[in-house]
Motif scaffolding. Sequence first.
Motif, PDB file in Angstrom:
ATOM      1  N   THR A 244       0.734  -1.178  -0.077  1.00 16.11           N
ATOM      2  CA  THR A 244      -0.036   0.237   0.071  1.00 16.11           C
ATOM      3  C   THR A 244       0.849   1.083   0.025  1.00 16.11           C
ATOM      4  OG1 THR A 244      -1.539  -1.212   1.267  1.00 16.11           O
ATOM      5  CG2 THR A 244      -1.866   1.113   1.404  1.00 16.11           C
TER       6      THR A 244
ATOM      7  N   THR B 264       1.551   4.890   1.160  1.00 19.03           N
ATOM      8  CA  THR B 264       0.971   5.718   1.907  1.00 19.03           C
ATOM      9  C   THR B 264       2.012   6.995   1.977  1.00 19.03           C
ATOM     10  OG1 THR B 264       2.330   4.765   3.776  1.00 19.03           O
ATOM     11  CG2 THR B 264       0.129   4.342   3.427  1.00 19.03           C
TER      12      THR B 264
ATOM     13  N   ASP C 296      -3.588   4.633  -7.349  1.00 17.20           N
ATOM     14  CA  ASP C 296      -4.874   3.742  -6.921  1.00 17.20           C
ATOM     15  C   ASP C 296      -4.828   3.363  -5.465  1.00 17.20           C
ATOM     16  OD1 ASP C 296      -2.302   2.064  -7.399  1.00 17.20           O
ATOM     17  OD2 ASP C 296      -3.609   0.417  -8.155  1.00 17.20           O
ATOM     18  N   SER C 297      -3.403   3.065  -5.155  1.00 14.27           N
ATOM     19  CA  SER C 297      -3.024   2.828  -3.637  1.00 14.27           C
ATOM     20  C   SER C 297      -3.331   3.875  -2.598  1.00 14.27           C
ATOM     21  CB  SER C 297      -2.071   2.063  -3.567  1.00 14.27           C
ATOM     22  OG  SER C 297      -1.612   1.686  -2.234  1.00 14.27           O
TER      23      SER C 297
ATOM     24  N   SER D 211      -7.140   4.933  -2.414  1.00 16.97           N
ATOM     25  CA  SER D 211      -7.770   3.832  -1.600  1.00 16.97           C
ATOM     26  C   SER D 211      -7.515   3.392  -0.394  1.00 16.97           C
ATOM     27  CB  SER D 211      -8.114   2.699  -2.694  1.00 16.97           C
ATOM     28  OG  SER D 211      -7.015   1.845  -2.803  1.00 16.97           O
ATOM     29  N   GLY D 212      -6.120   3.287  -0.014  1.00 20.60           N
ATOM     30  CA  GLY D 212      -5.622   2.686   1.003  1.00 20.60           C
ATOM     31  C   GLY D 212      -5.539   1.272   1.012  1.00 20.60           C
ATOM     32  N   LYS D 213      -5.713   0.822  -0.288  1.00 20.61           N
ATOM     33  CA  LYS D 213      -5.470  -0.647  -0.526  1.00 20.61           C
ATOM     34  C   LYS D 213      -4.208  -1.260  -1.164  1.00 20.61           C
ATOM     35  CE  LYS D 213     -10.529  -1.176  -0.569  1.00 20.61           C
ATOM     36  NZ  LYS D 213     -11.417  -1.388  -1.771  1.00 20.61           N
ATOM     37  N   PRO D 214      -3.669  -2.236  -1.332  1.00 23.56           N
ATOM     38  CA  PRO D 214      -2.516  -2.564  -1.851  1.00 23.56           C
ATOM     39  C   PRO D 214      -2.724  -2.512  -3.457  1.00 23.56           C
ATOM     40  CG  PRO D 214      -3.155  -4.102  -0.390  1.00 23.56           C
ATOM     41  CD  PRO D 214      -4.303  -3.375  -0.400  1.00 23.56           C
ATOM     42  N   SER D 215      -1.587  -2.204  -4.114  1.00 23.87           N
ATOM     43  CA  SER D 215      -1.763  -1.892  -5.640  1.00 23.87           C
ATOM     44  C   SER D 215      -0.747  -3.010  -6.249  1.00 23.87           C
ATOM     45  CB  SER D 215      -1.079  -0.589  -5.885  1.00 23.87           C
ATOM     46  OG  SER D 215      -0.794  -0.514  -7.391  1.00 23.87           O
TER      47      SER D 215
END
Length: 172
Positions: A29, A31, A67-68, A71-75
Amino acid sequence: MVEKLLQSGLHWEKKEFRRYEFLKISGSTDTQIYFIEKGSVRIFMMDGDEERIIRFGYTGNMIVSLDSFLSGKPSDLYIQAIKKTTVHTASKKDFYTFVRSGEEPMAFWMATLEDLVQQQLEREKDLLINSPAERFDRVLKRSPQLFQEVPGKYIANYLRMSPETLSRLKKS
């Protein structure tokens, strides 16, 4: 505005990456947001055993695995230094605090997002064009600095053509 951003109250951490070193790997992710002070990077994903380059960043660019980051999700994306690269990183939390601090930082972020959407639309158009010569011409007009900053083998991958085809197009 980016220089202003570096001099703002936002906490930036300076980092150096050796050639081929990863800033981000697939499955992680993102950050961090990155400002490239010097050098160049490629953003790519794997398609089976093949790398598919989707974007480049070089001196003066802000980059992120958007994208990550959003969204805070893995890419699935990797970010890798093409050559020795110096970046300034800011955390998502610090960056968003800064963006929300006033009209000018918010306008900067909105303009950055709008620019990224426009770049993505242009990229999609490039991929729909069958002619390698047309793809080459579009990218050359849009990003002439790319050909100074990035090795031909990566540009060829980005343009979905062989390095030999790219070489012929550059000569003509």
